[in-house]
Design an enzyme around this catalytic site. Structure first.
Site, PDB file in Angstrom:
ATOM      1  N   ARG A  17       0.752   4.265   9.376  1.00  0.00           N
ATOM      2  CA  ARG A  17      -0.078   5.007   8.418  1.00  0.00           C
ATOM      3  C   ARG A  17      -0.692   4.063   7.400  1.00  0.00           C
ATOM      4  NH1 ARG A  17       1.460   2.662   4.710  1.00  0.00           N
ATOM      5  NH2 ARG A  17       3.268   2.952   3.363  1.00  0.00           N
ATOM      6  N   HIS A  24       3.665   5.802  -4.923  1.00  0.00           N
ATOM      7  CA  HIS A  24       4.812   5.949  -5.838  1.00  0.00           C
ATOM      8  C   HIS A  24       4.822   7.320  -6.512  1.00  0.00           C
ATOM      9  CE1 HIS A  24       6.585   2.016  -5.298  1.00  0.00           C
ATOM     10  NE2 HIS A  24       5.353   1.529  -5.229  1.00  0.00           N
ATOM     11  N   GLY A 109       2.912  -3.465   5.814  1.00  0.00           N
ATOM     12  CA  GLY A 109       2.745  -2.306   4.938  1.00  0.00           C
ATOM     13  C   GLY A 109       2.038  -1.157   5.629  1.00  0.00           C
ATOM     14  N   SER A 111       3.634   0.706   7.785  1.00  0.00           N
ATOM     15  CA  SER A 111       4.744   1.572   8.192  1.00  0.00           C
ATOM     16  C   SER A 111       5.172   1.367   9.639  1.00  0.00           C
ATOM     17  CB  SER A 111       4.405   3.050   7.949  1.00  0.00           C
ATOM     18  OG  SER A 111       4.311   3.282   6.589  1.00  0.00           O
ATOM     19  N   SER A 112       5.278   0.122  10.036  1.00  0.00           N
ATOM     20  CA  SER A 112       5.779  -0.152  11.388  1.00  0.00           C
ATOM     21  C   SER A 112       7.222   0.330  11.527  1.00  0.00           C
ATOM     22  CB  SER A 112       5.686  -1.640  11.709  1.00  0.00           C
ATOM     23  OG  SER A 112       6.406  -2.396  10.756  1.00  0.00           O
ATOM     24  N   ASP A 154       5.797   8.095   4.642  1.00  0.00           N
ATOM     25  CA  ASP A 154       5.479   7.302   5.831  1.00  0.00           C
ATOM     26  C   ASP A 154       5.907   8.025   7.102  1.00  0.00           C
ATOM     27  OD1 ASP A 154       4.902   5.589   3.781  1.00  0.00           O
ATOM     28  OD2 ASP A 154       6.575   4.230   4.163  1.00  0.00           O
TER      29      ASP A 154
HETATM   30  C1  GLA Z   1       6.830   3.033   0.703  1.00  0.00           C
HETATM   31  C2  GLA Z   1       7.805   4.204   0.859  1.00  0.00           C
HETATM   32  C3  GLA Z   1       7.080   5.537   0.671  1.00  0.00           C
HETATM   33  C4  GLA Z   1       6.269   5.549  -0.635  1.00  0.00           C
HETATM   34  C5  GLA Z   1       5.417   4.297  -0.754  1.00  0.00           C
HETATM   35  C6  GLA Z   1       4.725   4.208  -2.076  1.00  0.00           C
HETATM   36  O1  GLA Z   1       5.883   3.047   1.728  1.00  0.00           O
HETATM   37  O2  GLA Z   1       8.407   4.175   2.127  1.00  0.00           O
HETATM   38  O3  GLA Z   1       8.004   6.591   0.690  1.00  0.00           O
HETATM   39  O4  GLA Z   1       7.095   5.720  -1.748  1.00  0.00           O
HETATM   40  O5  GLA Z   1       6.175   3.115  -0.554  1.00  0.00           O
HETATM   41  O6  GLA Z   1       3.824   5.269  -2.228  1.00  0.00           O
END
Ligand code: GLA
Length: 345
Positions: A17, A24, A109, A111-112, A154
């Site tokens: 994603r 945050h 970053g 989300s792998s 994610d």
């Molecule tokens: C990481 C976390 C998510 C989210 C983001 C910041 O990706 O896994 O849950 O908190 O940081 O938005």
């Protein structure tokens, strides 16, 4: 069913994603607006046995996880912890033997790790028809594997993605509303070159600072900026201001996207970056420079750091072709894509 005959070959696919706006705020029950991307992780193989054994095309060592694993964080190699986290949460009746492939860059970053968790969970029999339950399970798995108190964004984005749409997720009620991405908007992701090495501890600190603020003023998703002046600790007050203003920006951004007002959308992205930099203190000089560079590029409506920060990537929304990806060491044009799925064969 099961127990006899040849095991069925399965393929589970889960996308990564990129978050367009709303960082945050997921762990504070706020709104986020991510897209599932056309980069994904695939787990192929057969169920059976009492271990989950996965070979990865990009990792030297395989993951071997007993289905009664007790301490996922202790499993080695490092990538096998995510597999172990899923096994520990799902407690499948039987194991799995197969392989993992991914077009997602690890540690960038995108989300792998969430994609790996969701693909493994589906391969092991988690319910594909209930994306919220699937995402919750994988969020727990990630927390257990890494000790990082991550939110649900994610994993839920990977589970619930919709082609050509961003997802307006209410992280309190966990409802997902698809918002069409206009055809004339291209989404570009550029890596800062910085791995998020310290992300785990700093992430936990930020989450704790938000909780300090919430002890004083109650849930930030219901707060307005004026109420925050009563927060005694100036750091917690600034963190809270980010959360409250970011939730507001996400609501506006969803409206801007739905009405294809990309100028407005871009302004909100830039304001989000400033808030993450100044109030939430999760940007880095390299991320700030990238945002400036992209914003100085004709045809770019907006740019901001995306995800946890402390390094990682910047996302930009621009006219098709406006950003020359060749100028950057690692950059991707991504397309909003469907969520995770399980197929036979
Ligand atoms: C990481 C976390 C998510 C989210 C983001 C910041 O990706 O896994 O849950 O908190 O940081 O938005």
């Amino acid at each position: 069913m099961g127990g006899h005959g040849r095991a069925m070959r399965l393929t589970a696919t889960a996308p990564g994603r990129v978050n367009l706006i709303g960082d945050h705020v997921d762990y504070a029950g706020g709104f986020v607006l991510p897209v599932a991307v056309d980069l994904a992780t695939t787990v192929t193989g057969e169920r059976g046995g009492d271990e989950v054994v996965l070979t990865s095309a990009s990792e030297a060592e395989q993951a071997v996880v007993p289905i009664d694993v007790e301490d996922p964080a202790a499993i080695r190699p490092g990538w096998a912890r995510y597999v172990a986290g899923v096994v520990a949460e799902l407690r499948p009746r039987e194991g799995f033997v197969g392989e993992v492939r991914s077009t997602l860059p690890a540690g960038a970053g995108l989300s792998s790790s969430a994609a790996l968790e969701v693909a493994v969970a589906l391969a092991l029999g988690a319910p594909a028809e209930d994306p919220v339950a699937l995402a919750r399970l994988c969020q727990q798995a990630e927390q257990r594997a890494t000790g990082v108190p991550c939110g649900i964004m994610d994993q839920l984005t990977s589970a619930a993605g919709v082609a050509r749409h961003a997802l307006l997720i209410d992280c309190d009620s966990l409802t997902v509303e698809p918002v069409p991405v206009p055809d004339r908007a291209e989404i570009v992701v550029v890596h800062s070159g910085e791995e998020r090495a310290l992300a785990s501890s700093a992430y936990g600190t930020r989450r704790a600072e938000v909780e300090v603020a919430e002890v004083e003023v109650g849930p930030l998703r219901e707060a307005v900026v004026d109420e925050l002046s009563t927060i005694a600790d100036p750091v917690a007050r600034r963190r809270a201001r980010h959360v409250v203003t970011e939730i507001d920006r996400v609501r506006s951004a969803a409206a801007a996207l739905a009405s294809a007002n990309l100028e407005w959308f871009g302004e909100l992205m830039v304001a989000s970056h400033a808030s993450l930099r100044d109030d939430f203190a999760v940007s880095t000089p390299a991320l700030d420079r990238l945002v400036d560079q992209l914003m100085a590029t004709p045809g770019v409506w907006g740019a901001r750091l995306t995800g946890a920060g402390f390094g990682g990537c910047v996302v930009a929304v621009c006219e098709p072709g406006a950003v020359d990806l060749g100028r950057f060491e690692q950059a991707w044009k991504v397309v909003a894509s469907a969520g995770a799925r399980l197929e036979m064969g």
